[in-house]
Scaffold this active site. Structure first.
Site, PDB file in Angstrom:
ATOM      1  CD  GLU A   3      -2.858  -1.183   2.398  1.00  0.00           C
ATOM      2  OE1 GLU A   3      -2.718  -0.273   3.250  1.00  0.00           O
ATOM      3  OE2 GLU A   3      -3.726  -2.071   2.473  1.00  0.00           O
TER       4      GLU A   3
ATOM      5  CG  HIS B  84      -6.157  -0.209   4.825  1.00  0.00           C
ATOM      6  ND1 HIS B  84      -4.949  -0.835   5.008  1.00  0.00           N
ATOM      7  CD2 HIS B  84      -6.947  -0.629   5.847  1.00  0.00           C
ATOM      8  CE1 HIS B  84      -4.994  -1.599   6.091  1.00  0.00           C
ATOM      9  NE2 HIS B  84      -6.200  -1.487   6.620  1.00  0.00           N
TER      10      HIS B  84
END
Length: 435
Positions: free
Chosen positions: A290, A313
């Protein structure tokens, strides 16, 4: 309230005082306890820590490593979220640091083993965002069933495509929940209220809520479910637990949702299944890798796949969840500083003692972290043998042992003697005296 060496405290001040700073630092008052909060930690945490009397330095963003290293030299508490990396290189400069608060679920951003070796406890908030994640999962179930992601994209592109083919109600469909913990069990109740049938699979034997039913295996759940949603931790057992084989077991035109950990799903295999129309859609909130900052940094094989909802997220990113996380972690930090409890610490043994009775002014609390090797507890008990130990507890985790004891003493000099002798044990990591 003061934090001081034993010889500088009178017995009458015992009830209102705070713990001795370890590593042989100069005495300081509770108002001198310094806290560094980064990454816009929720204001509920700021309020709790300031109410405790601590000095709080607050930043809305993460700090560059060189700045972080300089600031961490003089603080007793550090609070972070997910971007700040507390590595060995950073923590080795933290001479005063007692505890770290991760105001999030994960703790991968902290070198937990090295922190424990330095006598630094680490706390997080694994469950405060459970409701937020469960609600987003339900919203994804409905959005996938109605292809809302594709319709929204088309409208923003100026295209009007009103269709009903392959769009469904969720009532009467089967939701398969992998991981029936805090999130999965709440999701179970929500799904049943929508008229869904609920199956779940967990490695533990858990009591079903409502009309939900456990399955004997993950394979069984995959074969029977119209929607499969994942709510499991990141472990060696869960890595790529949904790969090509598992995707092939799922019902044709079923849906997959992952709001747990990015390593749980084989992303390239999932993209292949979506493009080949073996699955009807997916919603993914977590990824194997990420970006560390907001911006145009995201890349994934899932981009452009049909009926695919991608979110950055944000399962636990609600005002309510962040507020609860702030309360939970800040409260754990103050309890650790003030009374020594390590309940819910991720890198320490789980140790607690009931409160010292206020009427017993001759009692002080000793907290000790030492290396977990044979003979240390015998040395500690030999030092304490001349005194009346009201209660004590010791537990181990890996290479670290955590010891707490409430001890009756006759003079302040006795406290100093006990502190000096235990601090001089070769295996000692950190010793604190709490009054």
């Amino acid at each position: 309230m003061v934090l001081a060496s034993p010889t500088e405290l009178t017995m009458s001040a015992r009830r209102s005082a705070q713990p001795l700073e370890p590593r042989h630092l100069k005495p300081f008052g509770v108002g001198d306890v310094r806290v560094l909060l980064l990454e816009n930690v929720n204001q509920t945490a700021v309020e709790i820590l300031r109410k405790a009397g601590y000095q709080v330095e607050f930043h809305t963003k993460a700090l560059p490593e060189d700045v972080l290293i300089e600031k961490i030299k003089s603080v007793h508490i550090v609070g972070i979220r997910s971007k700040t990396k507390l590595t060995r290189q950073v923590l080795q400069h933290a001479d005063k640091l007692l505890t770290i608060g991760c105001f999030c679920i994960g703790t991968n951003q902290v070198d937990l083993d090295f922190a424990a070796e330095r006598g630094i406890s680490v706390f997080n908030s694994p469950f405060s965002n459970s409701r937020s994640v469960a609600e987003m999962t339900i919203s994804n179930v409905i959005a996938l069933a109605r292809q809302l992601g594709d319709r929204n994209r088309e409208m923003h592109e100026g295209n009007w495509f009103k269709v009903s083919a392959n769009c469904y109600e969720v009532r009467g469909k089967t939701l398969g929940i992998v991981g029936y913990g805090h999130i999965g069990s709440q999701l179970s109740v929500m799904a049943e209220s929508l008229g869904m049938r609920v199956l779940f699979y967990d490695v533990l034997q858990l009591m079903p809520l409502g009309s939900s039913s456990p399955t004997e295996s993950l394979d069984d759940l995959l074969r029977r479910s119209d929607f499969v949603t994942l709510h499991v931790p990141e472990t060696s057992d869960t890595k790529d637990m949904i790969g090509r084989r598992e995707l092939a077991l799922m019902k044709p035109q079923s849906y997959l949702i992952n709001a747990s950990r990015g390593t749980v799903v084989d992303i390239p295999a999932l993209a292949e299944a979506l493009r080949a129309s073996k699955l009807a859609g997916c919603a993914i909130d977590v990824y194997p890798s990420e970006p560390l900052a907001n911006g145009k940094y995201f890349e994934s094989p899932l981009i452009g796949c049909p009926n695919t909802i991608l979110s950055p997220h944000i399962g636990g990113s609600t005002e309510e969840a962040q507020s609860m996380i702030g309360i939970e972690v800040a409260s754990a930090l103050t309890r650790f500083i003030n009374v020594g409890t390590t309940l819910n610490a991720v890198n320490y043994p789980q140790v607690d003692l009931r409160a010292i009775p206020a009427a017993k002014e001759s009692i002080f609390r000793l907290v000790n972290v030492h290396r977990n090797v044979p003979g240390v507890l015998r040395q500690i008990n030999n030092i304490l043998a001349p005194f009346n130990v009201e209660k004590q507890v010791c537990d181990n985790k890996g290479n670290i042992s955590y010891f707490m004891a409430d001890i009756s003493i006759g003079s302040v000099e006795d406290i100093q003697t006990i502190y000096d002798h235990i601090s001089s044990i070769e295996e000692n990591v950190i010793t604190r005296v709490l009054y």
